[in-house]
Design a protein around this motif. Structure first.
Motif, PDB file in Angstrom:
ATOM      1  N   LEU A  72      12.809  -2.035  -8.146  1.00 37.73           N
ATOM      2  CA  LEU A  72      12.809  -1.240  -6.917  1.00 37.73           C
ATOM      3  C   LEU A  72      11.372  -0.932  -6.516  1.00 37.73           C
ATOM      4  CD1 LEU A  72      15.490   1.381  -8.006  1.00 37.73           C
ATOM      5  CD2 LEU A  72      15.869  -0.459  -6.370  1.00 37.73           C
ATOM      6  N   GLU A  73      10.991  -1.319  -5.310  1.00 34.68           N
ATOM      7  CA  GLU A  73       9.689  -0.924  -4.782  1.00 34.68           C
ATOM      8  C   GLU A  73       9.916   0.273  -3.852  1.00 34.68           C
ATOM      9  OE1 GLU A  73       5.953  -2.594  -2.082  1.00 34.68           O
ATOM     10  OE2 GLU A  73       7.216  -4.025  -3.189  1.00 34.68           O
ATOM     11  N   LEU A  74       9.292   1.395  -4.194  1.00 37.72           N
ATOM     12  CA  LEU A  74       9.535   2.660  -3.487  1.00 37.72           C
ATOM     13  C   LEU A  74       8.216   3.310  -3.099  1.00 37.72           C
ATOM     14  CD1 LEU A  74      12.239   4.114  -5.932  1.00 37.72           C
ATOM     15  CD2 LEU A  74      12.666   2.976  -3.742  1.00 37.72           C
ATOM     16  N   PRO A  75       8.236   4.136  -2.048  1.00 36.12           N
ATOM     17  CA  PRO A  75       7.022   4.882  -1.693  1.00 36.12           C
ATOM     18  C   PRO A  75       6.607   5.810  -2.828  1.00 36.12           C
ATOM     19  CG  PRO A  75       8.653   4.978   0.069  1.00 36.12           C
ATOM     20  CD  PRO A  75       9.343   4.374  -1.109  1.00 36.12           C
TER      21      PRO A  75
ATOM     22  N   PRO B  64      22.744   3.900  -1.169  1.00 35.48           N
ATOM     23  CA  PRO B  64      22.902   2.718  -2.018  1.00 35.48           C
ATOM     24  C   PRO B  64      21.759   1.729  -1.782  1.00 35.48           C
ATOM     25  CG  PRO B  64      24.988   3.267  -0.972  1.00 35.48           C
ATOM     26  CD  PRO B  64      23.939   4.138  -0.322  1.00 35.48           C
ATOM     27  N   GLN B  65      21.162   1.263  -2.876  1.00 33.92           N
ATOM     28  CA  GLN B  65      19.963   0.439  -2.760  1.00 33.92           C
ATOM     29  C   GLN B  65      20.167  -0.974  -3.284  1.00 33.92           C
ATOM     30  OE1 GLN B  65      17.223   1.974  -1.494  1.00 33.92           O
ATOM     31  NE2 GLN B  65      15.561   0.504  -1.808  1.00 33.92           N
ATOM     32  N   THR B  66      20.639  -1.105  -4.527  1.00 34.19           N
ATOM     33  CA  THR B  66      20.788  -2.421  -5.149  1.00 34.19           C
ATOM     34  C   THR B  66      21.641  -2.277  -6.400  1.00 34.19           C
ATOM     35  OG1 THR B  66      19.556  -4.364  -5.939  1.00 34.19           O
ATOM     36  CG2 THR B  66      18.700  -2.215  -6.591  1.00 34.19           C
ATOM     37  N   THR B  67      21.773  -3.362  -7.140  1.00 32.49           N
ATOM     38  CA  THR B  67      22.444  -3.317  -8.447  1.00 32.49           C
ATOM     39  C   THR B  67      21.556  -4.009  -9.471  1.00 32.49           C
ATOM     40  OG1 THR B  67      23.591  -5.457  -8.324  1.00 32.49           O
ATOM     41  CG2 THR B  67      24.701  -3.551  -7.313  1.00 32.49           C
ATOM     42  N   THR B  68      21.788  -3.684 -10.734  1.00 36.24           N
ATOM     43  CA  THR B  68      21.150  -4.459 -11.798  1.00 36.24           C
ATOM     44  C   THR B  68      21.794  -5.845 -11.833  1.00 36.24           C
ATOM     45  OG1 THR B  68      22.729  -3.603 -13.416  1.00 36.24           O
ATOM     46  CG2 THR B  68      20.622  -2.439 -13.206  1.00 36.24           C
ATOM     47  N   LEU B  69      21.076  -6.821 -12.397  1.00 35.35           N
ATOM     48  CA  LEU B  69      21.605  -8.181 -12.553  1.00 35.35           C
ATOM     49  C   LEU B  69      21.372  -8.642 -13.986  1.00 35.35           C
ATOM     50  CD1 LEU B  69      20.340  -9.754  -9.206  1.00 35.35           C
ATOM     51  CD2 LEU B  69      22.709  -9.198  -9.793  1.00 35.35           C
TER      52      LEU B  69
ATOM     53  N   PRO C 144       0.832  -1.220   0.000  1.00 37.06           N
ATOM     54  CA  PRO C 144       0.000   0.000   0.000  1.00 37.06           C
ATOM     55  C   PRO C 144       0.859   1.259   0.000  1.00 37.06           C
ATOM     56  CG  PRO C 144      -0.799  -1.588   1.602  1.00 37.06           C
ATOM     57  CD  PRO C 144       0.521  -2.106   1.121  1.00 37.06           C
ATOM     58  N   GLY C 145       0.539   2.184  -0.896  1.00 37.21           N
ATOM     59  CA  GLY C 145       1.275   3.451  -0.955  1.00 37.21           C
ATOM     60  C   GLY C 145       2.598   3.375  -1.696  1.00 37.21           C
ATOM     61  N   ASN C 146       2.891   2.216  -2.306  1.00 36.42           N
ATOM     62  CA  ASN C 146       4.170   2.051  -3.013  1.00 36.42           C
ATOM     63  C   ASN C 146       3.954   1.918  -4.521  1.00 36.42           C
ATOM     64  OD1 ASN C 146       5.481   2.085  -0.592  1.00 36.42           O
ATOM     65  ND2 ASN C 146       5.938  -0.108  -0.551  1.00 36.42           N
ATOM     66  N   GLY C 147       5.010   2.152  -5.249  1.00 40.74           N
ATOM     67  CA  GLY C 147       5.057   1.878  -6.688  1.00 40.74           C
ATOM     68  C   GLY C 147       6.338   1.137  -7.001  1.00 40.74           C
ATOM     69  N   VAL C 148       6.516   0.787  -8.263  1.00 38.29           N
ATOM     70  CA  VAL C 148       7.691   0.009  -8.664  1.00 38.29           C
ATOM     71  C   VAL C 148       8.418   0.715  -9.804  1.00 38.29           C
ATOM     72  CG1 VAL C 148       8.454  -2.157  -9.725  1.00 38.29           C
ATOM     73  CG2 VAL C 148       6.748  -2.205  -7.909  1.00 38.29           C
ATOM     74  N   VAL C 149       9.746   0.749  -9.695  1.00 39.36           N
ATOM     75  CA  VAL C 149      10.610   1.274 -10.759  1.00 39.36           C
ATOM     76  C   VAL C 149      11.479   0.132 -11.264  1.00 39.36           C
ATOM     77  CG1 VAL C 149      12.493   2.840 -11.332  1.00 39.36           C
ATOM     78  CG2 VAL C 149      10.705   3.589  -9.764  1.00 39.36           C
ATOM     79  N   TYR C 150      11.548  -0.022 -12.575  1.00 45.72           N
ATOM     80  CA  TYR C 150      12.483  -0.981 -13.176  1.00 45.72           C
ATOM     81  C   TYR C 150      13.618  -0.209 -13.830  1.00 45.72           C
ATOM     82  CZ  TYR C 150       9.419  -4.977 -12.485  1.00 45.72           C
ATOM     83  OH  TYR C 150       8.662  -5.976 -11.914  1.00 45.72           O
ATOM     84  N   VAL C 151      14.835  -0.591 -13.498  1.00 45.96           N
ATOM     85  CA  VAL C 151      16.020  -0.034 -14.155  1.00 45.96           C
ATOM     86  C   VAL C 151      16.559  -1.105 -15.101  1.00 45.96           C
ATOM     87  CG1 VAL C 151      18.358   0.856 -13.861  1.00 45.96           C
ATOM     88  CG2 VAL C 151      16.577   1.436 -12.191  1.00 45.96           C
ATOM     89  N   ILE C 152      16.595  -0.789 -16.390  1.00 45.72           N
ATOM     90  CA  ILE C 152      17.101  -1.724 -17.402  1.00 45.72           C
ATOM     91  C   ILE C 152      18.387  -1.135 -17.973  1.00 45.72           C
ATOM     92  CG2 ILE C 152      16.627  -2.876 -19.596  1.00 45.72           C
ATOM     93  CD1 ILE C 152      13.625  -2.578 -18.908  1.00 45.72           C
TER      94      ILE C 152
END
Length: 369
Positions: free
Chosen positions: A355-358, A267-272, A193-201
């Motif tokens: 990435l799931e972010l507010p 720092p959050q994550t890396t692409t794979l 709830p209250g979140n969205g998703v960002v995809y980094v390609i």
């Protein structure tokens, strides 16, 4: 060089000039132009070019007997280039990406086209090369993965998303991020709830291209055959002096491994990696290599047969006349060149991060790792 130096306008201008100069290479130049335009923030222009080449290649798959015959007395570059199988599938992948960079309306349709095309190419490959061609032949895992992402984003088609993620996992076994995606669509929801998703390609590194190589084993076999036939035949055959030339797949080493992502300075994550284009191209090449070698050897046999027939026609039995015909035959064989046409600006790898972010505005920073 201009493209990788981020001089995109310069790269675009040079490629436009090439489209005006070349005919048989035009399609691969157009594909490179599409990638330049995609990186230059012109996804609509890139999509239009990709659609055009996709349709042209579909038409060219209807084999031209005249072109096939001409290539047997010259080389494969006499044929219009209709793309390698992996390139045909990647056109659909990049069409989906260009759509997502706009309104995304056609993205799902393009992923479905990738599924349909893969099935068609796999059946054709199995007809030509037998059961050694696997069900997963030439299928980039990013294609079913993107379909899974799009189906999951409807917030209702989780069964479709699950099947797509399972296909991606089959192509990329033990990929932890796909396992997480599967678990989410089976037991959870798209986002909290209250979140969205960002995809980094990210498109990382310089991808596969073709380079000329010489097939020494085949050349030696033809040389032995020449001598044997010349010993038992009425006339000698032109000696095999010109090397047998075929293309090979090469890729430069990646300049870095993955892309690190910071969100709002943290720092959050890396692409794979989700698709290794060098591996995809190499597997396609290995499958078609026997066919390529057979065509190359057949071309030499046709040329030697033509010289032998000419000697018979003109009764070139004296040494000087025979030598003249042999010299012409060697020169004819030396004109052959390996077909190194390819989509040259493809990346080495396609990588992805979820990435799931507010809900709200965030600052993302990317860096090579």
């Amino acid at each position: 060089h201009a493209f990788y130096a981020n001089q995109l306008d310069d790269a675009h201008g040079q490629l436009i000039k090439l489209t005006e100069k070349t005919k048989r290479e035009r399609s691969v130049v157009e594909l490179d132009l599409a990638l330049v335009e995609l990186f230059n923030g012109e996804p609509a222009a890139a999509e239009a070019r990709l659609r055009q080449i996709r349709d042209e290649w579909e038409h060219l798959e209807q084999v031209s007997l005249a072109e096939k015959s001409l290539s047997l007395v010259t080389d494969d570059q006499r044929q219009q280039y209709s793309g390698e199988d992996y390139e045909k599938l990647l056109i659909r992948v990049f069409l989906a990406l260009t759509s997502l960079m706009q309104d995304g309306v056609d993205a799902e349709s393009y992923t479905l086209q990738a599924f349909t095309k893969q099935q068609e190419l796999r059946e054709q490959a199995q007809e030509k090369w037998g059961d050694k061609v696997p069900e997963s032949y030439c299928f980039p895992a990013v294609a079913p993965y993107l379909r899974g992402v799009l189906r999951e984003a409807t917030f209702s088609n989780y069964d479709d998303a699950q099947r797509a993620y399972q296909q991606a996992l089959h192509l990329l076994p033990n990929a932890e991020f796909i396992l997480r995606d599967l678990d989410r669509v089976q037991h959870d929801v798209h986002s909290g709830p209250g979140n969205g998703v960002v995809y980094v390609i990210s498109l990382v590194g310089e991808g596969p291209y073709k380079e000329k190589t010489e097939q020494h084993a085949t050349q030696e076999a033809l040389f032995i055959a020449d001598r044997l036939l010349s010993m038992v035949g009425k006339y000698s055959l032109p000696p095999t002096l010109a090397p047998i030339k075929i293309p090979m797949i090469v890729s430069p080493t990646k300049p870095f491994d993955v892309v690190g992502i910071q969100v709002n300075g943290v720092p959050q994550t890396t692409t794979l990696p989700i698709t290794d284009l060098h591996l995809l191209a190499s597997e396609t090449y290995e499958a078609k290599l026997p066919d390529l070698m057979a065509r190359t050897v057949a071309r030499r046999i046709v040329k030697k047969g033509a010289v032998y027939a000419a000697k018979d026609q003109f009764q070139a039995s004296n040494p000087l006349a025979s030598l003249a015909f042999d010299a012409a035959g060697v020169a004819w064989e030396a004109t052959e060149s390996a077909d190194t046409r390819c989509w040259g600006l493809l990346p080495r790898e396609i990588q992805i991060a979820r990435l799931e972010l507010p809900a709200g505005t965030h600052q993302l920073a990317l860096e090579p790792v």
